[in-house]
Design a protein around this motif. Structure first.
Motif, PDB file in Angstrom:
ATOM      1  N   GLU A 229      61.878 -85.473 121.062  1.00 22.98           N
ATOM      2  CA  GLU A 229      61.750 -85.308 122.509  1.00 22.98           C
ATOM      3  C   GLU A 229      62.344 -83.986 122.981  1.00 22.98           C
ATOM      4  O   GLU A 229      61.848 -83.376 123.939  1.00 22.98           O
ATOM      5  CB  GLU A 229      62.428 -86.477 123.220  1.00 22.98           C
ATOM      6  N   ARG A 230      63.372 -83.501 122.309  1.00 28.17           N
ATOM      7  CA  ARG A 230      63.977 -82.240 122.716  1.00 28.17           C
ATOM      8  C   ARG A 230      62.993 -81.081 122.547  1.00 28.17           C
ATOM      9  O   ARG A 230      62.950 -80.163 123.372  1.00 28.17           O
ATOM     10  CB  ARG A 230      65.237 -81.979 121.892  1.00 28.17           C
ATOM     11  N   VAL A 231      62.198 -81.141 121.492  1.00 25.52           N
ATOM     12  CA  VAL A 231      61.182 -80.105 121.280  1.00 25.52           C
ATOM     13  C   VAL A 231      60.124 -80.187 122.370  1.00 25.52           C
ATOM     14  O   VAL A 231      59.708 -79.171 122.938  1.00 25.52           O
ATOM     15  CB  VAL A 231      60.540 -80.268 119.883  1.00 25.52           C
ATOM     16  N   SER A 232      59.694 -81.402 122.660  1.00 32.11           N
ATOM     17  CA  SER A 232      58.694 -81.605 123.709  1.00 32.11           C
ATOM     18  C   SER A 232      59.191 -81.091 125.056  1.00 32.11           C
ATOM     19  O   SER A 232      58.470 -80.398 125.788  1.00 32.11           O
ATOM     20  CB  SER A 232      58.355 -83.092 123.808  1.00 32.11           C
ATOM     21  N   ASN A 233      60.416 -81.399 125.394  1.00 30.51           N
ATOM     22  CA  ASN A 233      60.964 -80.973 126.688  1.00 30.51           C
ATOM     23  C   ASN A 233      61.095 -79.450 126.767  1.00 30.51           C
ATOM     24  O   ASN A 233      60.842 -78.848 127.819  1.00 30.51           O
ATOM     25  CB  ASN A 233      62.335 -81.617 126.912  1.00 30.51           C
ATOM     26  N   ALA A 234      61.495 -78.827 125.663  1.00 31.77           N
ATOM     27  CA  ALA A 234      61.621 -77.370 125.653  1.00 31.77           C
ATOM     28  C   ALA A 234      60.262 -76.711 125.835  1.00 31.77           C
ATOM     29  O   ALA A 234      60.123 -75.724 126.583  1.00 31.77           O
ATOM     30  CB  ALA A 234      62.265 -76.910 124.345  1.00 31.77           C
ATOM     31  N   ALA A 235      59.243 -77.247 125.164  1.00 33.44           N
ATOM     32  CA  ALA A 235      57.891 -76.692 125.300  1.00 33.44           C
ATOM     33  C   ALA A 235      57.381 -76.874 126.726  1.00 33.44           C
ATOM     34  O   ALA A 235      56.775 -75.963 127.315  1.00 33.44           O
ATOM     35  CB  ALA A 235      56.951 -77.364 124.306  1.00 33.44           C
ATOM     36  N   LEU A 236      57.630 -78.054 127.295  1.00 28.84           N
ATOM     37  CA  LEU A 236      57.182 -78.318 128.670  1.00 28.84           C
ATOM     38  C   LEU A 236      57.834 -77.344 129.646  1.00 28.84           C
ATOM     39  O   LEU A 236      57.176 -76.833 130.562  1.00 28.84           O
ATOM     40  CB  LEU A 236      57.528 -79.760 129.048  1.00 28.84           C
ATOM     41  N   SER A 368      58.692 -79.134 112.031  1.00 33.20           N
ATOM     42  CA  SER A 368      57.511 -78.548 112.677  1.00 33.20           C
ATOM     43  C   SER A 368      57.929 -77.427 113.613  1.00 33.20           C
ATOM     44  O   SER A 368      58.983 -77.494 114.255  1.00 33.20           O
ATOM     45  CB  SER A 368      56.753 -79.619 113.471  1.00 33.20           C
ATOM     46  N   LEU A 369      57.090 -76.426 113.689  1.00 30.02           N
ATOM     47  CA  LEU A 369      57.299 -75.317 114.612  1.00 30.02           C
ATOM     48  C   LEU A 369      56.033 -75.125 115.438  1.00 30.02           C
ATOM     49  O   LEU A 369      54.920 -75.216 114.912  1.00 30.02           O
ATOM     50  CB  LEU A 369      57.620 -74.028 113.849  1.00 30.02           C
ATOM     51  N   VAL A 370      56.204 -74.863 116.712  1.00 30.75           N
ATOM     52  CA  VAL A 370      55.085 -74.679 117.627  1.00 30.75           C
ATOM     53  C   VAL A 370      55.215 -73.317 118.288  1.00 30.75           C
ATOM     54  O   VAL A 370      56.244 -73.010 118.901  1.00 30.75           O
ATOM     55  CB  VAL A 370      55.056 -75.792 118.699  1.00 30.75           C
ATOM     56  N   SER A 371      54.176 -72.502 118.155  1.00 30.99           N
ATOM     57  CA  SER A 371      54.196 -71.170 118.735  1.00 30.99           C
ATOM     58  C   SER A 371      53.927 -71.227 120.232  1.00 30.99           C
ATOM     59  O   SER A 371      53.004 -71.910 120.682  1.00 30.99           O
ATOM     60  CB  SER A 371      53.129 -70.298 118.054  1.00 30.99           C
ATOM     61  N   GLY A 379      60.772 -75.907 117.846  1.00 31.78           N
ATOM     62  CA  GLY A 379      60.496 -76.856 116.780  1.00 31.78           C
ATOM     63  C   GLY A 379      61.760 -77.477 116.243  1.00 31.78           C
ATOM     64  O   GLY A 379      62.866 -77.259 116.745  1.00 31.78           O
ATOM     65  N   SER A 380      61.560 -78.275 115.217  1.00 30.45           N
ATOM     66  CA  SER A 380      62.684 -78.910 114.545  1.00 30.45           C
ATOM     67  C   SER A 380      62.533 -78.706 113.052  1.00 30.45           C
ATOM     68  O   SER A 380      61.426 -78.781 112.518  1.00 30.45           O
ATOM     69  CB  SER A 380      62.747 -80.411 114.864  1.00 30.45           C
ATOM     70  N   LEU A 381      63.636 -78.445 112.383  1.00 29.43           N
ATOM     71  CA  LEU A 381      63.646 -78.269 110.936  1.00 29.43           C
ATOM     72  C   LEU A 381      64.404 -79.438 110.324  1.00 29.43           C
ATOM     73  O   LEU A 381      65.462 -79.839 110.823  1.00 29.43           O
ATOM     74  CB  LEU A 381      64.309 -76.945 110.554  1.00 29.43           C
ATOM     75  N   MET A 382      63.862 -79.963 109.225  1.00 28.09           N
ATOM     76  CA  MET A 382      64.448 -81.130 108.586  1.00 28.09           C
ATOM     77  C   MET A 382      65.272 -80.728 107.377  1.00 28.09           C
ATOM     78  O   MET A 382      64.835 -79.908 106.555  1.00 28.09           O
ATOM     79  CB  MET A 382      63.352 -82.108 108.147  1.00 28.09           C
ATOM     80  N   GLY A 383      66.458 -81.311 107.251  1.00 26.71           N
ATOM     81  CA  GLY A 383      67.279 -81.096 106.069  1.00 26.71           C
ATOM     82  C   GLY A 383      66.728 -81.875 104.890  1.00 26.71           C
ATOM     83  O   GLY A 383      66.540 -83.083 104.989  1.00 26.71           O
ATOM     84  N   SER A 384      66.425 -81.201 103.787  1.00 29.65           N
ATOM     85  CA  SER A 384      65.792 -81.864 102.657  1.00 29.65           C
ATOM     86  C   SER A 384      66.716 -82.869 101.970  1.00 29.65           C
ATOM     87  O   SER A 384      66.265 -83.803 101.335  1.00 29.65           O
ATOM     88  CB  SER A 384      65.329 -80.818 101.633  1.00 29.65           C
ATOM     89  N   LEU A 385      68.017 -82.702 102.101  1.00 26.63           N
ATOM     90  CA  LEU A 385      68.955 -83.605 101.439  1.00 26.63           C
ATOM     91  C   LEU A 385      69.595 -84.581 102.422  1.00 26.63           C
ATOM     92  O   LEU A 385      69.673 -85.773 102.187  1.00 26.63           O
ATOM     93  CB  LEU A 385      70.044 -82.804 100.713  1.00 26.63           C
ATOM     94  N   PHE A 391      67.276 -78.276 115.908  1.00 29.35           N
ATOM     95  CA  PHE A 391      66.384 -77.746 116.935  1.00 29.35           C
ATOM     96  C   PHE A 391      66.437 -76.230 116.908  1.00 29.35           C
ATOM     97  O   PHE A 391      67.523 -75.634 116.850  1.00 29.35           O
ATOM     98  CB  PHE A 391      66.815 -78.270 118.305  1.00 29.35           C
ATOM     99  N   VAL A 392      65.267 -75.586 116.921  1.00 28.97           N
ATOM    100  CA  VAL A 392      65.220 -74.125 116.952  1.00 28.97           C
ATOM    101  C   VAL A 392      64.278 -73.684 118.067  1.00 28.97           C
ATOM    102  O   VAL A 392      63.308 -74.370 118.393  1.00 28.97           O
ATOM    103  CB  VAL A 392      64.745 -73.530 115.607  1.00 28.97           C
ATOM    104  N   GLU A 393      64.570 -72.548 118.656  1.00 33.16           N
ATOM    105  CA  GLU A 393      63.697 -72.003 119.689  1.00 33.16           C
ATOM    106  C   GLU A 393      63.930 -70.509 119.800  1.00 33.16           C
ATOM    107  O   GLU A 393      64.800 -69.939 119.137  1.00 33.16           O
ATOM    108  CB  GLU A 393      63.964 -72.676 121.040  1.00 33.16           C
ATOM    109  N   GLY A 394      63.111 -69.864 120.655  1.00 32.44           N
ATOM    110  CA  GLY A 394      63.259 -68.441 120.900  1.00 32.44           C
ATOM    111  C   GLY A 394      62.789 -67.583 119.744  1.00 32.44           C
ATOM    112  O   GLY A 394      61.922 -67.963 118.964  1.00 32.44           O
ATOM    113  N   MET A 395      63.405 -66.420 119.610  1.00 28.81           N
ATOM    114  CA  MET A 395      63.004 -65.459 118.590  1.00 28.81           C
ATOM    115  C   MET A 395      63.248 -65.996 117.185  1.00 28.81           C
ATOM    116  O   MET A 395      62.463 -65.746 116.264  1.00 28.81           O
ATOM    117  CB  MET A 395      63.742 -64.137 118.792  1.00 28.81           C
TER     118      MET A 395
END
Length: 438
Positions: A229-236, A368-371, A379-385, A391-395
């Motif tokens: 939801e945090r990714v969705s809200n940031a995109a909105l 997932s990352l959304v341009s 987007g959000s990056l998942m820890g493999s372990l 949460f990531v955004e911006g540049m």
């Protein structure tokens, strides 16, 4: 009719997964043992089609020739559509290729295979909505993106001329995008950015937010529903700042030539309408005698083998795969990439005379990352372990998003050529318009 074509491994579909598999296998086994079949002569990374549609990416600079890739990576390329499969004889039919005047350029051909991999991707699912197929453009392929771009350019020119000649206050362009997933959100953001650039190249009478009105319709309670939801809200928030109207909980019931209607009786004017509300496997897969689900996807087992059909595999969006954890594998580029690597190991083991690997394919979600334009992504990056997400955004998000494209190029071109190509494209963009104007 040409006969006599054969290959130990035949891959149908040169999208992200199919092409990566062909390139990596070709470099190990050679052109006599690896063959790729596709309906087009050049490849483009499908997640970048929204940039082609907006005009911020030139397909003639971005496209990679399959024939060049075949030569450089050691596989054989066959141009044409797969039209039939005889899984008993282990033979596929590749249909004729015709010129615009109807004359055959390439005749129908047969290819005998030892193993067949079907990786034909996906196409739009219109869910039976009246008018959707006739009155919308879906970004399934490069020609769809180019058709959208040219139509958008023409409509902007008409609106510009109307304001100049008649001082017409209603001379505006309404773009309606149906579907608030990654494709719809990325296209909306890219169009807003591109329309501002177009204004500096001669459309000076158009005010971007006033005269290029973009509406995004989503049936779920929020856009980017599969993502946190945090990714969705940031995109909105970013879309709202750019003057893009977002309507959630909107169930489209009918599409006409100049408007979209929803279940609640609302009407949305539409000079140009894009369908990005869902995907399904290509319909021709249902004619091949293979087991398919309701969405047209080919049913495969844990080793990506088509159920009940020896020697045939499927990967990517066209495959209905349940991973080792018992969950359906989502139709995403990272899944196709992982599945290509899984089959690569299997085919290399077989070529070396080693026993079959019974370990099933396991999907790993790396996030997932959304341009949202040329300067930002979310987007959000998942820890493999650990299983945690960041949460990531911006540049930072934008750099990571761009790196995904470069990783795909590295898989098919190699590290050195990918680096040179990236530098060359950076320099070319300094000497050409920021958007394609013709």
């Amino acid at each position: 009719m040409e006969d006599g074509l054969q290959s130990e491994i035949v891959i149908v579909g040169g999208g992200a997964g199919g092409l990566e598999l062909a390139c990596k296998l070709g470099r190990k086994l050679g052109p006599a043992r690896v063959m790729l079949v596709d309906t087009r002569l050049y490849h483009i990374w499908k997640p970048s089609l929204h940039e082609v549609a907006a005009g911020t990416l030139d397909i003639h600079q971005e496209g990679l020739s399959y024939q060049m890739l075949a030569h450089d990576n050691g596989f054989t390329f066959i141009y044409g559509p797969m039209t039939a499969l005889d899984h008993v004889a282990r033979r596929i039919t590749v249909g004729a290729v015709r010129a615009l005047d109807g004359e055959d350029v390439l005749h129908e051909r047969h290819i005998d295979y030892g193993s067949l991999v079907i990786a034909v991707g996906s196409t739009s699912n219109y869910f039976g909505v009246p008018g959707a197929r006739e009155h919308t453009i879906s970004l399934n392929a490069t020609e769809d993106a180019e058709r959208f771009r040219l139509r958008m350019l023409r409509l902007m020119a008409v609106a510009e001329q109307a304001r100049e000649e008649r001082k017409d206050a209603e001379a505006a362009l309404d773009v309606v995008i149906i579907g608030g997933g990654a494709t719809g959100v990325e296209l909306a953001a890219e169009l807003r950015e591109a329309s501002g650039v177009y204004a500096t190249y001669g459309f000076s009478r158009l005010q971007v937010k006033r005269d290029v009105r973009i509406t995004l319709l989503e049936g779920a309670p929020r856009i980017l529903a599969p993502l946190p939801e945090r990714v969705s809200n940031a995109a909105l928030k970013l879309l709202d700042e750019r003057g893009i109207r977002v309507v959630n909980n909107c169930r489209v019931t009918k599409i006409e030539a100049d408007r979209v209607l929803d279940h609640d009786g609302h009407v949305y004017p539409a000079s140009l309408c894009v369908w990005a509300a869902g995907i399904r496997a290509p319909e021709f897969l249902g004619t091949l005698g293979l087991p398919v689900n309701k969405g047209g996807q080919i049913e495969v087992d844990g080793q990506l083998r088509v159920k009940g059909v020896p020697g045939v595999y499927a990967l990517g969006d066209c495959a209905a795969c349940i991973d080792a954890a018992g969950k359906p594998v989502p139709p995403r580029a990272q899944a196709a990439h992982q599945q290509a690597d899984y089959l690569l190991k299997e085919f290399v083991r077989r070529a070396a005379g080693k026993p079959h690997n019974d370990k099933p394919y396991q999907y790993r979600d790396y996030g997932s990352l959304v341009s949202l334009g040329k300067t930002t992504s979310v987007g959000s990056l998942m820890g493999s372990l650990s299983g945690a997400s960041w949460f990531v955004e911006g540049m930072v998000g934008r750099v990571m998003y761009t790196s995904l494209h470069l990783m795909h190029h590295q898989a098919v071109l190699g590290a050195m050529r990918t680096g040179v190509l990236a530098i060359a494209r950076f320099l070319i963009r300094r000497t050409t318009p920021l958007v394609k104007l013709h």
